[in-house]
Design a protein around this motif. Structure first.
Motif, PDB file in Angstrom:
ATOM      1  N   ASP A   1      49.012  34.800  58.599  1.00 12.21           N
ATOM      2  CA  ASP A   1      49.184  33.348  57.907  1.00 12.21           C
ATOM      3  C   ASP A   1      50.042  33.530  56.918  1.00 12.21           C
ATOM      4  O   ASP A   1      50.773  32.464  56.531  1.00 12.21           O
ATOM      5  CB  ASP A   1      47.776  33.302  57.494  1.00 12.21           C
TER       6      ASP A   1
ATOM      7  N   GLU B   1      50.703  40.637  51.753  1.00 13.93           N
ATOM      8  CA  GLU B   1      49.729  40.338  53.054  1.00 13.93           C
ATOM      9  C   GLU B   1      50.581  40.767  54.095  1.00 13.93           C
ATOM     10  O   GLU B   1      49.729  41.006  55.353  1.00 13.93           O
ATOM     11  CB  GLU B   1      49.211  39.044  52.913  1.00 13.93           C
ATOM     12  N   HIS B   2      51.884  40.553  54.188  1.00 10.80           N
ATOM     13  CA  HIS B   2      52.768  40.911  55.367  1.00 10.80           C
ATOM     14  C   HIS B   2      53.791  41.724  55.304  1.00 10.80           C
ATOM     15  O   HIS B   2      54.037  42.465  56.208  1.00 10.80           O
ATOM     16  CB  HIS B   2      53.250  39.186  55.664  1.00 10.80           C
TER      17      HIS B   2
ATOM     18  N   ASN C   1      48.987  40.215  57.711  1.00 11.02           N
ATOM     19  CA  ASN C   1      48.232  38.946  57.798  1.00 11.02           C
ATOM     20  C   ASN C   1      49.253  37.778  58.235  1.00 11.02           C
ATOM     21  O   ASN C   1      50.257  37.404  57.623  1.00 11.02           O
ATOM     22  CB  ASN C   1      47.694  38.480  56.654  1.00 11.02           C
TER      23      ASN C   1
ATOM     24  N   TRP D   1      49.370  28.018  50.814  1.00  7.06           N
ATOM     25  CA  TRP D   1      48.134  28.759  50.393  1.00  7.06           C
ATOM     26  C   TRP D   1      48.156  28.622  48.593  1.00  7.06           C
ATOM     27  O   TRP D   1      47.116  28.586  48.159  1.00  7.06           O
ATOM     28  CB  TRP D   1      47.997  30.181  50.741  1.00  7.06           C
TER      29      TRP D   1
ATOM     30  N   TYR E   1      43.625  33.051  53.985  1.00  5.17           N
ATOM     31  CA  TYR E   1      43.252  33.477  52.743  1.00  5.17           C
ATOM     32  C   TYR E   1      43.539  35.025  52.740  1.00  5.17           C
ATOM     33  O   TYR E   1      43.835  35.704  54.043  1.00  5.17           O
ATOM     34  CB  TYR E   1      41.588  33.335  52.755  1.00  5.17           C
ATOM     35  N   PRO E   2      43.650  35.683  51.834  1.00  5.94           N
ATOM     36  CA  PRO E   2      44.008  37.149  51.750  1.00  5.94           C
ATOM     37  C   PRO E   2      43.001  37.880  52.382  1.00  5.94           C
ATOM     38  O   PRO E   2      41.864  37.548  51.786  1.00  5.94           O
ATOM     39  CB  PRO E   2      44.490  37.215  50.456  1.00  5.94           C
ATOM     40  N   ILE E   3      43.643  39.040  52.803  1.00  6.64           N
ATOM     41  CA  ILE E   3      42.465  40.009  53.534  1.00  6.64           C
ATOM     42  C   ILE E   3      42.570  41.588  52.800  1.00  6.64           C
ATOM     43  O   ILE E   3      41.502  42.390  52.598  1.00  6.64           O
ATOM     44  CB  ILE E   3      42.679  40.244  54.849  1.00  6.64           C
ATOM     45  N   THR E   4      43.746  41.576  51.917  1.00 11.80           N
ATOM     46  CA  THR E   4      44.129  42.843  51.417  1.00 11.80           C
ATOM     47  C   THR E   4      43.397  42.885  50.006  1.00 11.80           C
ATOM     48  O   THR E   4      43.111  41.661  49.308  1.00 11.80           O
ATOM     49  CB  THR E   4      45.464  43.360  51.293  1.00 11.80           C
TER      50      THR E   4
ATOM     51  N   THR F   1      48.743  46.177  59.787  1.00 12.92           N
ATOM     52  CA  THR F   1      47.534  45.056  59.659  1.00 12.92           C
ATOM     53  C   THR F   1      47.804  44.029  58.873  1.00 12.92           C
ATOM     54  O   THR F   1      47.380  43.436  57.922  1.00 12.92           O
ATOM     55  CB  THR F   1      46.623  46.059  58.745  1.00 12.92           C
TER      56      THR F   1
ATOM     57  N   ARG G   1      43.944  39.646  47.344  1.00  7.85           N
ATOM     58  CA  ARG G   1      42.567  39.105  46.708  1.00  7.85           C
ATOM     59  C   ARG G   1      42.731  38.751  45.329  1.00  7.85           C
ATOM     60  O   ARG G   1      42.415  37.847  44.553  1.00  7.85           O
ATOM     61  CB  ARG G   1      41.272  39.718  46.953  1.00  7.85           C
TER      62      ARG G   1
END
Length: 422
Positions: A342, A331-332, A340, A352, A366-369, A338, A373
């Motif tokens: 968080d 995510e990061h 996240n 999380w 919450y995850p966005i990728t 892009t 997910r």
């Protein structure tokens, strides 16, 4: 063995076995083989219960049926429990004859370990003391009969305050204590309401009086229990008594500070500390475990299942470390444009992971990728599986603890009923 005939007879609980001296010398059971090294009748009587010199017969006052199964082990090499016989009783027979638990078959070893674990946990420190007292009950009765009436009165007071199910008076005293605990908790909760400070002075004073009465009752109860206790050091080391002391002390400290300094703003930090200590009175609810079967069952279950609880904690920590590192990377760490925020760090991702594994899902992060997910789905499924594994053991232990404590409670009720009728 320098005496007796060449044939030795073992009489175990009325069942006789005949062996030669050579067989006795190399006998697999240590207690039997020790007979060969005995040079006098005195040494023989240290090994067995009685000896008949004319018939060269050695008497053992032991369980005959258990020895039959032990002899089957000597012949075939397989040792199993006697049907319809307590595992611990058979284990005592094994120890007497010189065998260990490792000689048992694997299935019987597990039965013995489970029974020993249950027995060890079932008899807590207080139960062990009670068992010791029951074994020496006759000695204690004679001793108390010879002592003054003051000593008997102290013993009766101790049982009244320490054992709520020991008598009708103890039940009444326990009920009063529960009422004061509930009143103290209500006052503590009411003191945190926003309108508490703006309430009428009369209402606040009434609540303070009730609080003082509750603290006075707990203080008197604690002092009396300390005075009538048998071992003062053991009394101080008990967790419930430590909680009582920590819950009572802040009230007197706050009263003393207020009386000496008033509302001095320089003591604001000390006031925060006192408020923290004052909130420790919430632990008085643990005192209710002495009077309610459900709380006793919960406490006994946690004591029995501490290994399973540690195992559950290890499972969660390992999974949390793995999934939090992967979540932070997906995510990061991979795409900084892009990313996240968080999941900027592994500690942030741990939050999380823990709410996902426990299927709480607050939704604050919450995850966005797509990979994140997918990882989230794996995290949820893994959490369900890992949490469910030790739950079965804890559930069965809880049911067993409940039945045992229920049996104890029923026995106490019967004794109370007989006391009441008498």
């Amino acid at each position: 063995m320098k005496f007796g005939k060449n044939i030795c007879i073992l009489n175990v609980g009325g069942t006789k076995y005949a062996f030669t001296r050579e067989v006795i010398k190399d006998f697999p059971l240590r207690r039997v083989s020790r007979l060969h090294s005995c040079s006098s009748e005195k040494e023989v009587l240290e090994v067995c219960d009685d000896y008949d010199r004319e018939r060269n017969e050695f008497f053992f006052d032991r369980h005959s049926e258990a020895f039959v199964f032990i002899m089957l082990y000597v012949r075939s090499g397989k040792l199993r429990f006697v049907p319809q016989m307590c595992e611990l009783s058979f284990y005592n027979e094994m120890i007497y004859w010189g065998l260990e638990s490792s000689h048992l078959e694997f299935c019987c070893q597990r039965r013995l370990e489970d029974r020993m674990s249950d027995t060890y946990t079932y008899f807590s420190e207080e139960d062990i003391k009670t068992e010791v007292e029951s074994r020496g009950e006759e000695d204690q009765v004679s001793r108390f009969a010879s002592e003054s009436g003051n000593a008997r009165w102290l013993e009766r007071m101790r049982r009244t305050f320490e054992e709520p199910a020991s008598s009708v008076a103890a039940q009444i005293l326990a009920s009063v204590s529960v009422v004061f605990v509930i009143m103290s908790m209500v006052i503590l909760c009411a003191s945190t309401l926003p309108d508490w400070d703006t309430a009428k002075n009369n209402t606040v004073e009434e609540h303070r009086i009730i609080e003082a009465v509750c603290i006075g009752w707990f203080t008197a109860e604690c002092i009396v229990r300390f005075i009538v206790s048998r071992d003062k050091c053991e009394f101080v080391r008990r967790p419930l008594n430590i909680i009582d002391l920590l819950a009572i002390t802040p009230y007197y400290v706050s009263v003393a500070v207020t009386a000496l300094t008033g509302e001095n703003p320089q003591l604001q930090r000390a006031g925060v500390t006192l408020r923290v200590l004052r909130m420790m009175r919430i632990f008085w609810l643990i005192k209710l475990a002495r009077h309610f079967l459900g709380l006793q069952t919960l406490g006994l279950t946690l004591r029995r299942c501490y290994r399973e609880m540690v195992m559950l904690l290890v499972f969660v920590c390992v999974a949390m470390a793995i999934f939090s590192a992967l979540a932070q990377l997906l995510e990061h760490g991979l795409d900084l444009e892009t990313s996240n925020e968080d999941y900027a760090s592994i500690p942030a991702a741990c939050w999380w992971v823990i709410i996902s594994m426990t299927t709480v899902g607050y939704g604050d992060m919450y995850p966005i990728t797509i990979p994140g997910r997918v990882l989230g789905g794996l995290c949820v499924v893994s959490g369900i599986v890992l949490l469910a594994l030790p739950i079965t053991f804890i559930y069965h232990s809880f049911v067993q603890c409940y039945h045992e404590l229920k049996f104890r409670s029923a026995r106490c009720v019967r004794s109370l009923s007989s006391e009441f009728l008498n």
